[in-house]
Design a protein around this motif. Structure first.
Motif, PDB file in Angstrom:
ATOM      1  N   UNK A 126      22.217  48.172   4.244  1.00  0.00           N
ATOM      2  CA  UNK A 126      22.767  47.374   3.151  1.00  0.00           C
ATOM      3  C   UNK A 126      23.909  48.166   2.540  1.00  0.00           C
ATOM      4  N   UNK A 127      24.677  47.515   1.677  1.00  0.00           N
ATOM      5  CA  UNK A 127      25.785  48.190   1.015  1.00  0.00           C
ATOM      6  C   UNK A 127      25.320  48.991  -0.192  1.00  0.00           C
ATOM      7  N   UNK A 128      24.079  48.780  -0.554  1.00  0.00           N
ATOM      8  CA  UNK A 128      23.506  49.487  -1.680  1.00  0.00           C
ATOM      9  C   UNK A 128      22.152  48.894  -2.005  1.00  0.00           C
ATOM     10  N   UNK A 129      21.649  49.226  -3.165  1.00  0.00           N
ATOM     11  CA  UNK A 129      20.317  48.770  -3.553  1.00  0.00           C
ATOM     12  C   UNK A 129      20.327  48.256  -4.989  1.00  0.00           C
ATOM     13  N   UNK A 130      19.367  47.381  -5.251  1.00  0.00           N
ATOM     14  CA  UNK A 130      19.008  47.025  -6.610  1.00  0.00           C
ATOM     15  C   UNK A 130      17.638  47.635  -6.828  1.00  0.00           C
ATOM     16  N   UNK A 131      17.572  48.601  -7.729  1.00  0.00           N
ATOM     17  CA  UNK A 131      16.315  49.285  -8.026  1.00  0.00           C
ATOM     18  C   UNK A 131      15.551  48.438  -9.035  1.00  0.00           C
TER      19      UNK A 131
END
Length: 172
Positions: A126-131
């Motif tokens: 993924x391009x990043x995360x949502x924590x």
């Protein structure tokens, strides 16, 4: 690959909160951001490919789309404490639980979470995360959020995550 392409968001929403309480911590200028859930990294990678293909087919390929993987997280200063607190919360569910069955879960230390986030981006999962805090309420949730701001974000910043001037780690 530039680490500046990493996007991180912190979702402090709860089912009983009014409105969305998601804070974008590092966002390098994406035109669109899509959140996804997946039970594991392999499925997340497949979903990311499908989401990006959909944007290209829909004619929005001129801009960058960030696909963020939701990761339910509970961290503590040591892994044993994190596991113990997460197990207690699992045994005592509340109506404000925030973790779905299709959501990846990480329980451990701030350093381990930072490594997972960097690995997710490096492996093009993924391009990043949502924590998303896995524990819905209480002191252990507050401590987890504090560790996210005070320890995880500075680790990510040392690896090139651009700091967001609106979200600063608290003074120790």
């Amino acid at each position: 690959m530039s680490w500046a392409q990493l996007t991180v968001a912190l979702d402090l929403s709860t089912p009983t909160a009014s409105g969305d309480n998601t804070i974008l911590v590092g966002r390098p200028g994406a035109l669109d951001t899509v959140r996804m859930t997946a039970p594991d990294l392999r499925e997340a990678q497949r979903k990311r490919v499908r989401i990006r293909a959909g944007f290209e087919e829909g004619g929005t390929s001129t801009g960058r789309v960030d696909v963020l993987l939701d990761v339910a997280v509970h961290i503590a200063t040591d892994a044993r404490t994190a596991r113990s607190e997460a197990a207690w919360a699992h045994k005592h569910p509340s109506d404000t639980a925030t973790v779905g069955v299709e959501t990846m879960v990480y329980v451990g230390t701030p350093r381990g979470l930072a490594s997972l986030i960097l690995d997710i981006r490096a492996a093009d999962v993924a391009d990043g995360v949502t924590v998303v805090p896995a524990v819905a309420a209480g002191d252990s949730r507050d401590a987890c959020v504090g560790l996210l701001l005070d320890e995880v974000l500075p680790i990510l910043e040392t690896h090139g995550l651009p700091p967001d001037p609106t979200v600063r780690p608290r003074a120790s």
